[in-house]
Design an enzyme around this catalytic site. Structure first.
Site, short mmCIF file in Angstrom:
data_model
loop_
_atom_site.label_atom_id
_atom_site.label_comp_id
_atom_site.label_asym_id
_atom_site.label_seq_id
_atom_site.Cartn_x
_atom_site.Cartn_y
_atom_site.Cartn_z
N ARG A 108 0.80 -1.22 0.00
CA ARG A 108 0.00 0.00 0.00
C ARG A 108 0.83 1.27 0.00
O ARG A 108 1.91 1.31 0.59
CB ARG A 108 -0.96 0.01 1.17
N ASP A 111 -1.42 3.32 4.67
CA ASP A 111 -2.42 2.63 5.49
C ASP A 111 -2.54 3.40 6.80
O ASP A 111 -1.52 3.63 7.47
CB ASP A 111 -1.97 1.19 5.74
N ASP A 113 -4.67 3.26 10.35
CA ASP A 113 -5.55 2.46 11.18
C ASP A 113 -5.89 3.20 12.47
O ASP A 113 -5.00 3.73 13.14
CB ASP A 113 -4.89 1.13 11.56
#
Length: 175
Positions: A108, A111, A113
Site C-alpha cells: 500500500r 495505510d 488504522d
C-alpha cells in the site's frame, strides 16, 4: 523519543471536549517515508483533530504479505470527531495517496488504522476498536509504547504485557 506538539484551542479560545485517539501509519509503495510524513501533516491539518505527538519512524518487514519493507509510525491525536467520522477522514487521507485495496494485506501507498479511540470498545461492520491485531504487531506496539509506555488497551490490559510476544518481529528505528 516522541515529538510533542501542543493542542490548539477551538476558534474563540473556549474550552472544548475531545477524545485522545491513536493512529497507526504505514506504507511500503513509492516513497514510503514521504507518504507517512505527509499523512502526519494531513492529520495535523484535519478539521477536528490536533496532532499531539508522533513516534519515530520504523522500518518493518511485511507480515502475512509480500513486498518491500514498510515504514511505520503511530500518532496520538486529540479529536472532536466521533470514531466513524474519524475513520472516514483517515480513509480520505489514504485515498489522497492513491490507496487501493485489491486484496487483504496488499502492498500500500498508505495505510491509516484507528488503533484506539479513548477507552472505547467499538465493534461495527466497518470499525473495530481497539484494532483487532493491536497486540500482535511489533510495528504497532513499539511506536505506541514509545508514545505511551503505560497505556492500557481497553478490554485487553497493559500494552507492555504484549511486547514480548512480538519481540521476534523485525523492526528497526529509521534515522
Amino acid at each position: 523519543m516522541s515529538v510533542e506538539l501542543s493542542i490548539q484551542p477551538a476558534a474563540g479560545g473556549g474550552e472544548f471536549a475531545f477524545t485522545i485517539a491513536y493512529i497507526g501509519l504505514g506504507a511500503n509503495l513509492g516513497d514510503a517515508r514521504a507518504q507517512v510524513e505527509d499523512a502526519l501533516q494531513r492529520l495535523q491539518a484535519l478539521a477536528g483533530c490536533t496532532l499531539m505527538a508522533r513516534s519515530q519512524l520504523y522500518r518493518t518487514a511485511p507480515i502475512d504479505a509480500g513486498g518491500d519493507d514498510y515504514v511505520n509510525a503511530v500518532a496520538r491525536i486529540a479529536t472532536t470527531l466521533d470514531a466513524a467520522t474519524l475513520l472516514a477522514a483517515l480513509h480520505g487521507i489514504e485515498q489522497a495517496h492513491g490507496r487501493e485495496r485489491p486484496y487483504r494485506n496488499a502492498p500500500r501507498t498508505l495505510d491509516l488504522d484507528l488503533l484506539l479511540y479513548g477507552d472505547a470498545r467499538i465493534n461495527t461492520a466497518t470499525l473495530t476498536v481497539p484494532h483487532p491485531r493491536i497486540t500482535e504487531r511489533a510495528f504497532v506496539l513499539r511506536p505506541l509504547l514509545e508514545l505511551a509506555p503505560a497505556i492500557h488497551i481497553p478490554g485487553l490490559g497493559a500494552a507492555q504485557d504484549y511486547a514480548a510476544a512480538v519481540a521476534d518481529q523485525r523492526i528497526e528505528l529509521l534515522t
